[in-house]
Design a protein around this motif. Structure first.
Motif, PDB file in Angstrom:
ATOM      1  N   UNK A   1       1.086  -1.163  -0.032  1.00 60.93           N
ATOM      2  CA  UNK A   1      -0.090   0.067  -0.089  1.00 60.93           C
ATOM      3  C   UNK A   1       0.884   1.228   0.099  1.00 60.93           C
ATOM      4  N   UNK A   2       1.843   1.305   0.726  1.00 60.81           N
ATOM      5  CA  UNK A   2       2.779   2.404   1.140  1.00 60.81           C
ATOM      6  C   UNK A   2       3.507   2.705  -0.379  1.00 60.81           C
ATOM      7  N   UNK A   3       3.943   1.628  -1.278  1.00 57.29           N
ATOM      8  CA  UNK A   3       4.677   1.554  -2.363  1.00 57.29           C
ATOM      9  C   UNK A   3       3.401   1.987  -3.556  1.00 57.29           C
ATOM     10  N   UNK A   4       2.352   1.750  -3.669  1.00 55.98           N
ATOM     11  CA  UNK A   4       1.407   2.116  -4.452  1.00 55.98           C
ATOM     12  C   UNK A   4       0.877   3.565  -4.448  1.00 55.98           C
ATOM     13  N   UNK A   5       0.971   3.905  -3.084  1.00 57.29           N
ATOM     14  CA  UNK A   5       0.621   5.487  -2.804  1.00 57.29           C
ATOM     15  C   UNK A   5       1.596   6.318  -3.201  1.00 57.29           C
ATOM     16  N   UNK A   6       3.170   5.768  -2.774  1.00 57.85           N
ATOM     17  CA  UNK A   6       4.163   6.627  -2.919  1.00 57.85           C
ATOM     18  C   UNK A   6       4.196   6.826  -4.699  1.00 57.85           C
TER      19      UNK A   6
ATOM     20  N   UNK B   1       0.889  10.499  -3.554  1.00 59.81           N
ATOM     21  CA  UNK B   1       0.204  10.692  -2.415  1.00 59.81           C
ATOM     22  C   UNK B   1       0.580  10.509  -1.181  1.00 59.81           C
ATOM     23  N   UNK B   2      -0.092  10.394  -0.025  1.00 58.18           N
ATOM     24  CA  UNK B   2       0.380  10.139   1.315  1.00 58.18           C
ATOM     25  C   UNK B   2      -0.448   8.787   1.783  1.00 58.18           C
ATOM     26  N   UNK B   3       0.185   7.811   2.492  1.00 58.06           N
ATOM     27  CA  UNK B   3      -0.465   6.688   2.751  1.00 58.06           C
ATOM     28  C   UNK B   3      -1.840   7.071   3.712  1.00 58.06           C
ATOM     29  N   UNK B   4      -2.869   6.464   3.364  1.00 59.13           N
ATOM     30  CA  UNK B   4      -4.216   6.607   4.135  1.00 59.13           C
ATOM     31  C   UNK B   4      -4.135   5.929   5.613  1.00 59.13           C
ATOM     32  N   UNK B   5      -4.661   6.246   6.482  1.00 55.81           N
ATOM     33  CA  UNK B   5      -4.601   5.638   7.722  1.00 55.81           C
ATOM     34  C   UNK B   5      -5.477   4.396   7.801  1.00 55.81           C
ATOM     35  N   UNK B   6      -4.965   3.213   7.674  1.00 56.92           N
ATOM     36  CA  UNK B   6      -5.628   2.060   7.120  1.00 56.92           C
ATOM     37  C   UNK B   6      -6.439   1.439   8.329  1.00 56.92           C
TER      38      UNK B   6
END
Length: 105
Positions: A71-76, A80-85
């Motif tokens: 998720x962090x790599x996709x958002x990066x 964007x900024x990683x969401x609060x999962x």
């Protein structure tokens, strides 16, 4: 072998029972993150759907090793900024635009 998701410079990949499959970046259009509550006890399941140019998709769940990092790599990649999962609810859907090259640092 442990089921795992990997997001790297080449694309998005799943390893399942020793078999690796996925999509290269050139075939990925977008991704979205959502939450489901599973019966009977409303157990949370977080999923990421990675869309392919053909209309197919990969469904990645938080049960897979490497999920948070993916998720962090996709958002990066989208800039964007990683969401609060942990803070996502079933009413929330987070879209991640992935078309084109990742932003430069």
């Amino acid at each position: 072998m442990t089921d795992r998701v990997i997001v790297d410079e080449n694309g998005v990949w799943l390893t399942d029972s020793g078999r690796t499959f996925g999509y290269p970046w050139s075939d990925v259009t977008e991704a979205s993150i959502s939450v489901m509550l599973l019966p009977p006890d409303d157990e949370r399941l977080i999923t990421v759907e990675v869309d392919h140019v053909s209309g197919d998709f990969l469904s990645i769940t938080d049960r897979l090793e490497g999920f948070k990092e993916a998720v962090e790599a996709l958002v990066a990649r989208s800039g964007g900024e990683p969401p609060n999962l942990a803070g996502l609810s079933p009413e929330d859907t987070v879209s991640i635009a992935l078309v084109g090259e990742p932003p430069s640092a």
